[in-house]
Write a protein that holds these residues in place. Structure first.
Motif, mmCIF file in Angstrom:
data_model
loop_
_atom_site.group_PDB
_atom_site.id
_atom_site.type_symbol
_atom_site.label_atom_id
_atom_site.label_comp_id
_atom_site.label_asym_id
_atom_site.label_seq_id
_atom_site.Cartn_x
_atom_site.Cartn_y
_atom_site.Cartn_z
ATOM 1 N N SER A 482 0.852 -1.183 0.000
ATOM 2 C CA SER A 482 0.000 0.000 0.000
ATOM 3 C C SER A 482 0.890 1.236 0.000
ATOM 4 C CB SER A 482 -0.923 0.005 1.216
ATOM 5 O OG SER A 482 -0.166 -0.055 2.394
ATOM 6 N N ALA A 483 0.374 2.344 -0.508
ATOM 7 C CA ALA A 483 1.214 3.534 -0.633
ATOM 8 C C ALA A 483 0.430 4.802 -0.349
ATOM 9 C CB ALA A 483 1.793 3.615 -2.047
ATOM 10 N N ARG A 484 1.113 5.801 0.190
ATOM 11 C CA ARG A 484 0.484 7.117 0.329
ATOM 12 C C ARG A 484 1.549 8.210 0.325
ATOM 13 N NH1 ARG A 484 -0.735 8.089 6.340
ATOM 14 N NH2 ARG A 484 0.740 6.725 7.363
ATOM 15 N N LYS A 490 -2.055 13.526 -0.538
ATOM 16 C CA LYS A 490 -2.722 13.015 -1.733
ATOM 17 C C LYS A 490 -2.528 11.520 -1.867
ATOM 18 C CE LYS A 490 -3.749 15.643 -5.766
ATOM 19 N NZ LYS A 490 -3.341 15.854 -7.152
ATOM 20 N N GLN A 491 -3.509 10.922 -2.428
ATOM 21 C CA GLN A 491 -3.428 9.492 -2.658
ATOM 22 C C GLN A 491 -2.472 9.211 -3.805
ATOM 23 O OE1 GLN A 491 -7.172 7.585 -2.634
ATOM 24 N NE2 GLN A 491 -6.527 5.972 -4.006
ATOM 25 N N ALA A 492 -1.588 8.273 -3.608
ATOM 26 C CA ALA A 492 -0.724 7.868 -4.710
ATOM 27 C C ALA A 492 -1.326 6.618 -5.318
ATOM 28 C CB ALA A 492 0.679 7.587 -4.194
ATOM 29 N N GLU A 493 -1.549 6.666 -6.598
ATOM 30 C CA GLU A 493 -2.110 5.487 -7.255
ATOM 31 C C GLU A 493 -1.019 4.487 -7.531
ATOM 32 O OE1 GLU A 493 -4.357 6.161 -10.852
ATOM 33 O OE2 GLU A 493 -4.997 8.074 -9.982
ATOM 34 N N ILE A 494 -1.380 3.234 -7.465
ATOM 35 C CA ILE A 494 -0.405 2.213 -7.812
ATOM 36 C C ILE A 494 -0.891 1.458 -9.034
ATOM 37 C CG2 ILE A 494 0.918 0.258 -7.026
ATOM 38 C CD1 ILE A 494 0.444 0.987 -4.264
#
Lengths: 636, 229
Positions: A482-484, A490-494
């Motif tokens: 998971s990433a942020r 802001k949400q980081a998309e993966i």
């Protein structure tokens, strides 16, 4: 109501088994043929129907292009990493495979992915269990080689889903074996499990401590097993045949399959005899015969058997144990029946191994124990808890193609690690991450699990964004990422490209596919459910007969009930679920009055100053519920 | 493997991950085991506590629970495992404490290694003074070994010498561990109210020792590699 019926499944390279805890003892559930082992063979019969297990074996020889075995070797692997395998095994791969795609195997005119083929085996085991219980089974614990990587584990879990099983846990095979062992030998100490099966080799070292089974180190080779011994003997036979008959059958699947069958028999004989005769009938009335002594056999297989020594030494080293600190060595897997293997184990661990367990069944039995633990446990499994490890280090590729390890092998799972990422160019909005599994220094030598891009990083000067990526290995040994982005919130998309594996959508469509040709499954399930319902209503009726309400019934009513009772007892042993349901309905109708009377008795008892609770205690059958069971059947 | 995303304003009720050691009330590994920040730990007790907590947090106990509870259990037990892994090892435990105390280790530290790797540069190491002579000699022997390899010669005496070096390096490592333990005692004797100066003095000694130790560890690794080739 089925939550206590979680089964344990050993999905093996050569054989598969399903087991469960009957009371306080794990038992293997036999198939309709009465046998505990279901050969991991899948074939397409003359009518293009899937056949599994013993019934499928004959197709290996008669129509090899319509049958497949040892599919476990291909689980979670891509076309580029099975090239060695293909030289030794007659897998019929689809012709239009692309690198990076999940493999597909040809069975007759159809193609299936390895998880789908494994799912056929799982579905057979599920059926066997349902037949045994007379009730549906939907949850399972499935075992995997301890040394399976993320992709291989994920593929196994997918297979479970395709087969309609909720896979509650993947358990490592040697660890499962230790559970079965520990259930019987409740003593503390250090145990090594040497698991040499059909296609995989594992060794695990565990500390047993008042019910805690703590794995301290594991090692292995997911492509080393009895299969390799068979292949070696086949190669020798083919070579001999080429010499004596000037005929090359290397590409002839039928002949190779016949030789395979013969060498396996020879191998098994040589575990108990000093010599065995290899005898193969060849086309055109020719015949290949050869006598093999155990001494010759041992000379031949020595290099293969010796390959298990390295992983054992590494496991001991990682566990920081000397051989004399190991209190017991448990043997698992059919290949440990070979005397030479047993003497190697004795030499490695400096003690005679424990052979009290059936090496073919112990893994499935252990899976059943784990299933019991997951369902809440029992007296026998009370205090038992498994703490397993991840067999391989997890890393990410950093500059220079180097692997930066972030979770080390033999870390207890669940395990996690958090990494901070930033950008190297002003305004950079993507960061590429390459996730690896393995022990080697260079990224190219490790297994690539996935490449993914963190997208939508807000434009900032280089080095300013702080993207936090969290890696978590769950209790199944499967990685979650998971990433942020922290600075902007802001949400980081993966964006993920798993190196090999099915997408969720693909798995979903395969589940549907399996329903399409699963009329037989449906019928089977209906039958099981109808029988189970019949059982319930007959039991309730039995209780009704013992209650005061029975005396209040008229003679004709009693006769009606007896008639349908007799009918139900007859049809429930037959295979027509519609007929069973019909009679259940009729019996229900006939016994409605009885049910009402029983309810009344319960109510008047309550009026006499008893609470419902006490009625329940007075009447072991718990009357209100009995009435409910009868009433419930009315709606069916 | 599975991937999920969440933004930082999302529901991370369980707090920031452990790698963040910058205050803000994050529980540290010692706190997880209800232990003071002392280094001379009772390992048997640590293990008992680990097992006890595992019996409460492990995902096996939550397979029939809600998705949220399963998530919570996975989160908690992974922290428990990470904490236990760090504290039970003498070196990792010391490194961890030093970081908690705000001390970054030098060239041999994990972070420095990551930085060096990320930048793709060769790692520079400062040779600890007391090892200068040995390192010099080792380099000579390696050179000789390489030359032998090239010409196909083998020199059993040289190999014996290297093996001897290895044993002596390993003994040094052991001795350093003993020395470290004496610093633990010093550290543990200090209380939270001890002057910063006194605390810094002990942490500096430990940091220096860990750097020397990891230098030796790398040497042992290189000697092993040379002997195996």
């Amino acid at each position: 109501m089925n939550s206590d019926r979680i089964v344990g499944i050993d999905l093996g390279t050569t054989n598969s088994l399903v087991a469960f805890m009957e009371g306080e003892t794990p038992v293997v559930i036999p198939g309709a043929d009465g046998l505990n082992l279901v050969p991991s063979v899948v074939a397409l019969d003359e009518n293009d129907k899937i056949v599994v297990g013993n019934a499928a074996r004959k197709y290996l020889i008669e129509t090899p292009e319509r049958a497949v075995y040892s599919i476990k070797r291909l689980m979670g692997r891509g076309i580029d990493d099975v090239q060695d395998e293909l030289k030794l095994f007659h897998f019929h791969l689809a012709d239009d495979l692309h690198p990076g795609e999940v493999l597909r195997i040809k069975l007759g005119g159809k193609t299936f992915t390895p998880p789908e083929i494994s799912a056929f085996i799982l579905r057979q085991l599920k059926r066997n269990a349902e037949r045994y219980f007379g009730a549906p089974v939907s949850q399972a614990v499935i075992t995997v080689p301890a040394y399976f990587n993320d992709a291989q584990r994920q593929a196994t879990k997918d297979a479970g889903r395709i087969a309609g099983l909720d896979v509650l846990r993947l358990v490592n095979e040697p660890t499962a074996a230790s559970l079965a062992y520990g259930l019987h030998h409740k003593k503390n100490g250090v145990v090594a499990v040497y698991d040499f099966g059909g296609g995989t080799f594992d060794v695990s070292i565990l500390k047993l401590n008042d019910g805690i089974f703590e794995v301290i180190a594991t090692n292995g080779d997911t492509h080393l097993g009895g299969d390799d011994i068979d292949n070696l003997l086949i190669a020798i036979a083919l070579n001999d045949i080429r010499g004596s008959f000037t005929a090359d059958f290397t590409r002839n699947s039928e002949v190779v399959a016949t030789i395979r069958k013969a060498v396996i028999e020879t191998k098994i004989t040589l575990s108990s005899q000093d010599a065995a005769r290899l005898d193969v009938e060849l086309p055109e009335g020719r015949r290949y015969q050869r006598e093999i002594t155990r001494q010759q056999f041992e000379q031949l297989i020595q290099p293969i058997v010796q390959r298990t020594a390295g992983p054992c030494r590494l496991a001991l080293k990682d566990a920081e144990k000397k051989p004399d600190q190991i209190d017991e060595v448990v043997l698992v897997g059919g290949s440990t029946r070979i005397p030479m293997v047993q003497s190697l184990v004795q030499e490695l661990f400096q003690r005679p191994p424990h052979t009290g367990q059936n090496p073919d069944e112990v893994v499935a039995l252990g899976a059943a124990v784990q299933a019991k633990i997951l369902s809440g446990g029992s007296e026998a499994t009370r205090d038992m808890l498994l703490l397993d490890v991840t067999p391989l280090s997890l890393g990410i590729e950093v500059a220079g193609g180097v692997t930066d390890k972030i979770i080390l092998r033999n870390s207890t799972i669940p395990a996690s690690a958090t990494q901070q990422y930033t950008t190297q160019i002003d305004g950079q909005s993507n960061v590429a991450i390459h996730v690896l599994q393995g022990e080697r220094e260079l990224a190219q030598d490790c297994r690539s699990l996935a490449r993914f891009d963190l997208r939508g990083v807000p434009p900032m000067p280089a080095g300013l964004p702080r993207i936090e990526v969290k890696f978590l290995i769950d209790a199944n040994g499967i990685l979650h990422v998971s990433a942020r982005e922290q600075r902007s919130g802001k949400q980081a998309e993966i964006d993920v490209q798993p190196s090999y594996g099915l997408t969720d959508e693909q798995v979903e469509s395969m589940i549907l596919d399996s329903f399409d040709n699963a009329e037989e499954d449906f019928r089977q399930r209906q039958l099981i459910e109808a029988r189970s319902e019949a059982q319930t209503i007959l039991a309730a009726l039995e209780k009704g007969k013992g209650s005061p309400a029975w005396a209040k019934l008229g003679n004709s009513e009693k006769k009606q009930i007896a008639k349908y009772e007799k009918m139900l007892n007859q049809v429930r042993n037959e295979d027509d679920y519609l007929a069973i349901r019909k009679v259940i309905g009729e019996l229900n109708q006939a016994s409605t009055h009885l049910a009402e009377l029983m309810m009344d008795t319960a109510v008047s008892a309550a009026l006499e100053g008893k609470t419902m609770d006490e009625i329940g205690k007075d009447q072991p059958g718990n009357l209100p519920e009995t009435g409910h069971a009868l009433a419930k059947a009315e709606f069916s | 493997m599975s991937i999920q995303t969440s933004n930082s304003s999302g529901t991370t009720a369980n707090g920031a991950p452990f790698r963040h050691l910058n205050g803000d009330g994050v529980r540290d590994y010692f706190a997880f085991f209800r232990l003071p920040r002392k280094l001379d730990l009772d390992l048997a007790q640590l293990e008992r506590e680990f097992h006890q907590q595992s019996r409460k947090l492990h995902p096996d106990l939550f397979t029939q629970s809600s998705a949220e509870q399963q998530e919570w259990s996975m989160e908690q037990s992974s922290r428990l495992n990470d904490a236990y892994r760090t504290l039970r090892d003498p070196i990792r435990r010391t490194q961890y404490l030093l970081r908690l105390e705000g001390l970054e280790l030098e060239e041999q530290s994990e972070t420095a290694t990551e930085q060096v790797r990320a930048s793709g540069q060769a790692k520079k190491q400062i040779v600890p003074e007391d090892l200068l002579e040995e390192v010099f000699e080792l380099n000579m022997q390696w050179e000789e070994l390489r030359m032998n390899k090239k010409t196909g010669d083998s020199d059993p005496a040289l190999v014996r010498e290297l093996e001897g070096q290895k044993v002596s390096l390993e003994q040094k490592q052991e001795a350093l561990l003993e020395e470290l333990k004496s610093y633990w005692v010093e550290w543990d004797a200090l209380g939270d109210t001890s002057p910063l100066e006194a605390r810094n003095r002990v942490t500096a000694k430990m940091a220096d020792l860990l750097n020397r130790r990891s230098y030796i560890r790398n040497l042992v690794r290189d000697v092993n590699a040379a002997l195996e080739n």
